[in-house]
Enzyme design. Sequence first.
Site: not given
Length: 389
Positions: A74, A78, A148, A171, A217
Amino acid sequence: VVLSAKTMRLLSRLAAPLALTTTSSLYFISSVAPVSGFLRSSVTGSSFSRPSARASFLRMTSTDVIPGRPTWQQTMLRIKDPAKTLPFYTDLLGFTLIDKFDFPQWGFSLYFLTTLPQGETYDLTPGTKEAHDYLWTMEGVALELTHNHGTETDADFSYHAGNKEKDGFGHVAVNVDDVYAVSDKLEKAGCDFQKKPDEGRMKGLAFVKDPDGYWVELVARGTPGKIANECNFSQTMMRVKDPKKSLEFYKKLGMKLLVEKHFDSFSLYFLGSSAVPDDANPKEMFQPCLELTHNHGTETDDDFKHFSGNEEERKGFGHIGFLVDDVYKACDEIGKMGYGFKKEPDGGTMKGLAFAYDPDGYWIEIVPRGGLDFGDVKAGEEAKSAESA
């Protein structure tokens, strides 16, 4: 990243202003970064189109890798508003939402997306035990989006998308057959660009911004038509201070150095997960690679340090994560590298889950293959609770 004053003036004009957020309670956290390939190329005068590749200076055997068959699983970002961000990745870039975790008791939710091979059917319901089982045993890499609760209604709130001075995160990327066609589609959909394909000195690559301002990108595949998907998740880029230390660290986590490219003032290292073939080509493989960018000279500057993205006022990117068979055994070996932990396996309220530091201070989540009971509210449980009440 050590950049000249001229470079930083250019960067300050090109990079969009961004802000902060809070950290969720279960240690699903965040990180940040500066410039990307096209900017590095234009400010150093080096040719990005035909870089030289050379053999790895670090060769590791299977006995050097930490126990438990670690696999990169992973990359976490956020996000402010999932109602905007999820359609960007699913509808425009072809990602599939494979799972979600809702934690109303702690005020945040997690969304896991990935690109699946064209034609592959995914019929699991995100948020169910079956989807969780798929997520925590997958061999590929997911993009984890952390929301959140409440940020979506705060007009003044924004995340720090990276690409400011000393930021570490750069990125994420997708590979495509035709950068121009995909850029045209995204522009017509109203997306903003950091760089369009024909802007700047480096033609044929682009950087589109997602709804939170993170750079995505668009990279041309090495062989058009080899992959049926219009887009496939292809990289996460982080800047590193000392590549020798960083490569050693990630190779101990099972990653393979696939390609390295060296220019006058910076070098790029493309690593694949242990699940990809040793001879995989980053521009042709379906799974993503981890791109480590080294700006020459940082390794000899004792005072230099990248921002990881978990500092106040700079939160956005959170971490990358690995699956292992046994978190405790894996962390015993990780601890011997001497970079420390944000959270050890038995630290905090969530046992059996860890966050290690890499040589640059990035947070590296270590999750048991098969997952844990994270305490999330499963899909359908809220409705059942309401009925029983």
